[in-house]
Scaffold this motif. Sequence first.
Motif, PDB file in Angstrom:
ATOM      1  N   PHE A  32       3.118  -3.869 -24.023  1.00  0.00           N
ATOM      2  CA  PHE A  32       4.497  -3.475 -23.743  1.00  0.00           C
ATOM      3  C   PHE A  32       5.325  -3.487 -25.026  1.00  0.00           C
ATOM      4  O   PHE A  32       6.083  -2.558 -25.301  1.00  0.00           O
ATOM      5  CB  PHE A  32       5.118  -4.415 -22.710  1.00  0.00           C
ATOM      6  N   TYR A  33       5.168  -4.537 -25.837  1.00  0.00           N
ATOM      7  CA  TYR A  33       5.886  -4.645 -27.107  1.00  0.00           C
ATOM      8  C   TYR A  33       5.555  -3.466 -28.024  1.00  0.00           C
ATOM      9  O   TYR A  33       6.446  -2.843 -28.594  1.00  0.00           O
ATOM     10  CB  TYR A  33       5.540  -5.970 -27.790  1.00  0.00           C
ATOM     11  N   ASN A  34       4.271  -3.163 -28.171  1.00  0.00           N
ATOM     12  CA  ASN A  34       3.868  -2.045 -29.035  1.00  0.00           C
ATOM     13  C   ASN A  34       4.415  -0.721 -28.518  1.00  0.00           C
ATOM     14  O   ASN A  34       4.854   0.126 -29.309  1.00  0.00           O
ATOM     15  CB  ASN A  34       2.346  -1.977 -29.157  1.00  0.00           C
ATOM     16  N   ASN A  35       4.398  -0.534 -27.204  1.00  0.00           N
ATOM     17  CA  ASN A  35       4.925   0.690 -26.625  1.00  0.00           C
ATOM     18  C   ASN A  35       6.425   0.816 -26.897  1.00  0.00           C
ATOM     19  O   ASN A  35       6.917   1.880 -27.279  1.00  0.00           O
ATOM     20  CB  ASN A  35       4.643   0.724 -25.119  1.00  0.00           C
ATOM     21  N   GLN A  36       7.164  -0.266 -26.707  1.00  0.00           N
ATOM     22  CA  GLN A  36       8.603  -0.261 -26.962  1.00  0.00           C
ATOM     23  C   GLN A  36       8.903  -0.034 -28.446  1.00  0.00           C
ATOM     24  O   GLN A  36       9.832   0.684 -28.807  1.00  0.00           O
ATOM     25  CB  GLN A  36       9.236  -1.573 -26.496  1.00  0.00           C
ATOM     26  N   LYS A  37       8.088  -0.646 -29.293  1.00  0.00           N
ATOM     27  CA  LYS A  37       8.258  -0.487 -30.738  1.00  0.00           C
ATOM     28  C   LYS A  37       8.073   0.981 -31.146  1.00  0.00           C
ATOM     29  O   LYS A  37       8.880   1.537 -31.890  1.00  0.00           O
ATOM     30  CB  LYS A  37       7.248  -1.380 -31.461  1.00  0.00           C
ATOM     31  N   LYS A  38       7.014   1.608 -30.648  1.00  0.00           N
ATOM     32  CA  LYS A  38       6.758   3.020 -30.945  1.00  0.00           C
ATOM     33  C   LYS A  38       7.882   3.902 -30.410  1.00  0.00           C
ATOM     34  O   LYS A  38       8.335   4.829 -31.082  1.00  0.00           O
ATOM     35  CB  LYS A  38       5.421   3.468 -30.351  1.00  0.00           C
ATOM     36  N   SER A  39       8.319   3.615 -29.210  1.00  0.00           N
ATOM     37  CA  SER A  39       9.378   4.392 -28.579  1.00  0.00           C
ATOM     38  C   SER A  39      10.676   4.282 -29.375  1.00  0.00           C
ATOM     39  O   SER A  39      11.350   5.287 -29.630  1.00  0.00           O
ATOM     40  CB  SER A  39       9.588   3.912 -27.144  1.00  0.00           C
ATOM     41  N   LEU A  40      11.042   3.083 -29.773  1.00  0.00           N
ATOM     42  CA  LEU A  40      12.265   2.865 -30.540  1.00  0.00           C
ATOM     43  C   LEU A  40      12.176   3.522 -31.913  1.00  0.00           C
ATOM     44  O   LEU A  40      13.127   4.144 -32.375  1.00  0.00           O
ATOM     45  CB  LEU A  40      12.521   1.360 -30.682  1.00  0.00           C
TER      46      LEU A  40
END
Length: 154
Positions: A32-40
């Motif tokens: 989830f963290y990696n997905n949010q990081k990529k999205s941001l």
Amino acid sequence: MTVEPQLKKIYWSLLSVFFLFSLAISIAGFLFYNNQKKSLKQEKWDDLGAISDLKVSQIVNWRKERIEDGAIIFESPFIAPRILRWFQDPETTGAMKELLGWMKSLQRLQQYQSYQSVLLLEPKGNIRLSVPEGEKLLDPFSKQLVLEAARIKE
């Protein structure tokens, strides 16, 4: 005595379940963290792209306006003959004063047009008159632009 081995078995089973759930939660959190990081990160890149496109558009419009200003001055039936006359005979009565007055009026438009200085140049790029006074040399890049403008007469 049979109770104790059963308790140990339950204890190890619960401990195993706890570690499995902990591992699953940790993996889910990491993903989830990696997905949010990529999205941001992508969102910020998109913002920067939009800002850069806007700035490019503003610079292109600003340059177009300055070129149009130059064309108006270049084609003016009132200014060009006076400049030519003064270039041919710098001792012409009042010509220099008229040109400096005209250049000062252009520079007063600074608040509207962003003119910090007004220069009257020879085709070779040498400064003949400047407002404010004191400018004597062009930087190499500006001189190159002046020579190119003189060559193509724009």
